[in-house]
Design a protein around this motif. Structure first.
Motif, mmCIF file in Angstrom:
data_model
loop_
_atom_site.group_PDB
_atom_site.id
_atom_site.type_symbol
_atom_site.label_atom_id
_atom_site.label_comp_id
_atom_site.label_asym_id
_atom_site.label_seq_id
_atom_site.Cartn_x
_atom_site.Cartn_y
_atom_site.Cartn_z
ATOM 1 N N ASN A 1 0.986 -1.440 0.201
ATOM 2 C CA ASN A 1 0.132 0.293 0.204
ATOM 3 C C ASN A 1 0.937 1.611 -0.198
ATOM 4 O O ASN A 1 1.930 1.079 0.791
ATOM 5 C CB ASN A 1 -0.666 0.180 0.887
ATOM 6 C CG ASN A 1 -1.945 0.791 1.359
ATOM 7 O OD1 ASN A 1 -2.555 1.463 0.312
ATOM 8 N ND2 ASN A 1 -2.320 1.833 2.129
ATOM 9 N N GLY A 2 0.455 2.285 -1.101
ATOM 10 C CA GLY A 2 1.127 3.562 -1.089
ATOM 11 C C GLY A 2 2.064 3.645 -1.877
ATOM 12 O O GLY A 2 3.318 4.604 -2.060
ATOM 13 N N GLU A 3 2.721 2.586 -2.637
ATOM 14 C CA GLU A 3 4.183 1.984 -2.942
ATOM 15 C C GLU A 3 3.775 3.064 -4.996
ATOM 16 O O GLU A 3 2.919 2.778 -5.150
ATOM 17 C CB GLU A 3 4.323 0.877 -3.498
ATOM 18 C CG GLU A 3 4.819 0.133 -2.256
ATOM 19 C CD GLU A 3 6.774 1.009 -2.080
ATOM 20 O OE1 GLU A 3 7.255 1.666 -2.782
ATOM 21 O OE2 GLU A 3 7.195 0.767 -0.861
ATOM 22 N N ASP A 4 4.981 4.340 -5.511
ATOM 23 C CA ASP A 4 4.379 4.550 -6.321
ATOM 24 C C ASP A 4 4.412 3.571 -7.891
ATOM 25 O O ASP A 4 5.515 2.418 -7.504
ATOM 26 C CB ASP A 4 5.357 5.703 -6.548
ATOM 27 C CG ASP A 4 4.343 6.131 -7.703
ATOM 28 O OD1 ASP A 4 4.119 5.846 -8.455
ATOM 29 O OD2 ASP A 4 6.211 6.987 -8.256
ATOM 30 N N ILE A 5 3.788 3.859 -8.955
ATOM 31 C CA ILE A 5 3.731 2.369 -10.224
ATOM 32 C C ILE A 5 3.372 3.115 -11.036
ATOM 33 O O ILE A 5 3.010 4.307 -11.445
ATOM 34 C CB ILE A 5 2.685 1.184 -9.778
ATOM 35 C CG1 ILE A 5 2.887 -0.052 -10.285
ATOM 36 C CG2 ILE A 5 1.430 1.779 -9.425
ATOM 37 C CD1 ILE A 5 2.357 -0.504 -10.563
ATOM 38 N N VAL A 6 4.148 2.500 -12.649
ATOM 39 C CA VAL A 6 3.392 3.018 -13.022
ATOM 40 C C VAL A 6 3.011 1.541 -13.982
ATOM 41 O O VAL A 6 3.359 0.540 -13.713
ATOM 42 C CB VAL A 6 4.494 3.734 -14.719
ATOM 43 C CG1 VAL A 6 5.236 4.979 -13.134
ATOM 44 C CG2 VAL A 6 5.661 2.692 -14.737
ATOM 45 N N TYR A 7 2.447 2.508 -15.636
ATOM 46 C CA TYR A 7 1.844 0.879 -15.633
ATOM 47 C C TYR A 7 0.457 1.082 -17.319
ATOM 48 O O TYR A 7 0.577 2.516 -17.399
ATOM 49 C CB TYR A 7 0.526 -0.014 -15.630
ATOM 50 C CG TYR A 7 -1.071 0.234 -15.282
ATOM 51 C CD1 TYR A 7 -1.610 -0.010 -16.045
ATOM 52 C CD2 TYR A 7 -0.903 1.595 -14.212
ATOM 53 C CE1 TYR A 7 -3.155 0.948 -16.426
ATOM 54 C CE2 TYR A 7 -2.071 1.601 -14.143
ATOM 55 C CZ TYR A 7 -2.989 1.593 -14.803
ATOM 56 O OH TYR A 7 -4.624 2.265 -15.041
ATOM 57 N N PHE A 8 1.741 0.271 -18.413
ATOM 58 C CA PHE A 8 0.550 0.889 -19.995
ATOM 59 C C PHE A 8 0.016 0.002 -19.936
ATOM 60 O O PHE A 8 -0.452 -1.348 -19.768
ATOM 61 C CB PHE A 8 2.018 0.114 -20.679
ATOM 62 C CG PHE A 8 1.874 0.301 -22.442
ATOM 63 C CD1 PHE A 8 2.115 1.689 -22.300
ATOM 64 C CD2 PHE A 8 0.739 -0.368 -22.794
ATOM 65 C CE1 PHE A 8 1.277 2.227 -23.691
ATOM 66 C CE2 PHE A 8 0.805 -0.706 -24.171
ATOM 67 C CZ PHE A 8 0.728 1.431 -24.461
ATOM 68 N N ASN A 9 -1.215 1.172 -20.514
ATOM 69 C CA ASN A 9 -2.912 0.706 -20.334
ATOM 70 C C ASN A 9 -2.723 0.159 -22.037
ATOM 71 O O ASN A 9 -4.274 0.524 -21.678
ATOM 72 C CB ASN A 9 -3.784 1.813 -19.640
ATOM 73 C CG ASN A 9 -3.719 3.027 -20.969
ATOM 74 O OD1 ASN A 9 -2.754 3.280 -21.649
ATOM 75 N ND2 ASN A 9 -4.812 3.583 -20.019
#
Length: 261
Positions: free
Chosen positions: A74-82
């Motif tokens: 919980n609270g960790e930064d993330i990026v993803y390709f959608n």
């Protein structure tokens, strides 16, 4: 000392000053066909992410300072390709879909597909002012990654399966410098230089060049080429000074100056 030589030395010192303020993890191998690279530019306080994965599904990267096993914490930064762009998000804990940030602080600068692999290049400030976003610090020596991808060809975030995720902890940053001695001693050259439409990387050693990244004078990533073995097309680049980061299959990195005319 002749004026021309003075100008050359001044230019060279300025280039070294610029590149000394750029740090990189280099290409970090995650899963098969999935890699990540973080570049930190202390001159403009900007981070550049080069992120590759399968072109037919979502893939995601969590980055920051955490421990092995802290994926989806919980609270960790993330990026993803959608399927359309790189999404800025934050984890809500294991088994819960991440929440997209109200403001996407990542600016997508490149989205290319080659042989089924998509490579995304995006930038954002070290500190966005968003409490959900990890604050990058140029003084940090390492960064941690957790990563995942869909187990099938789709862009709907769902359980990825055990074999489609993992961790890469304590990835080291290396300060980039012009004409790193490892590769200079092997006489790596950009031909022609100055160049207008394309150039080739010429060397007299047997190792393969696996990644080539071009930065503009601000240290921003403007072009990335994987497995460089032929001419690199630069016809889309405006005239000016650029810096070419060259990485071979032994992990040696050099930064060469390129003039685009």
């Amino acid at each position: 000392m002749r004026p021309l030589l003075l100008v050359f030395l001044s230019t060279f010192l300025n280039i070294n000053s610029l590149t000394a303020q750029v740090k990189s993890t280099g290409i970090v191998n995650l899963l098969s066909g999935m890699t990540a690279k973080i570049d930190l530019n202390n001159n403009n306080q900007t981070v550049t992410l080069t992120f590759s994965g399968p072109s037919d599904r979502w893939y995601a990267l969590q980055f920051g300072n955490f421990s092995f096993g802290d994926g989806m914490k919980n609270g960790e930064d993330i990026v993803y390709f959608n399927g359309n762009t790189l999404v800025d998000a934050v984890h809500n804990g294991v088994g819960t879909r991440p929440t997209d940030d109200s403001i996407n602080n990542w600016s997508l600068t490149s989205n290319t597909v080659s042989s089924g692999i998509r490579t995304i290049i995006a930038t954002r400030p070290f500190n966005t002012g968003d409490s959900n976003d990890y604050i990058f610090n140029f003084q940090n020596n390492t960064i941690d990654f957790a990563y995942s991808r869909s187990q099938s060809a789709n862009y709907i975030l769902a359980y990825h399966g055990f074999s489609n995720r993992g961790y890469s902890i304590s990835n080291s940053f290396t300060t980039l410098g012009v004409d790193n001695h490892d590769l200079v001693s092997k006489e790596v050259k950009l031909i022609p230089n100055p160049a207008s439409s394309s150039f080739v990387i010429h060397s007299n050693f047997d190792h393969n060049i696996v990644n080539t990244t071009i930065y503009n004078s601000l240290g921003q990533n403007v072009l990335y080429v994987k497995n460089t073995s032929s001419e690199i097309n630069i016809s889309q680049l405006p005239t000016g000074n650029y810096y070419v980061e060259i990485e071979d299959d032994l992990g040696s990195i050099s930064m060469k100056k390129l003039i685009v005319k």
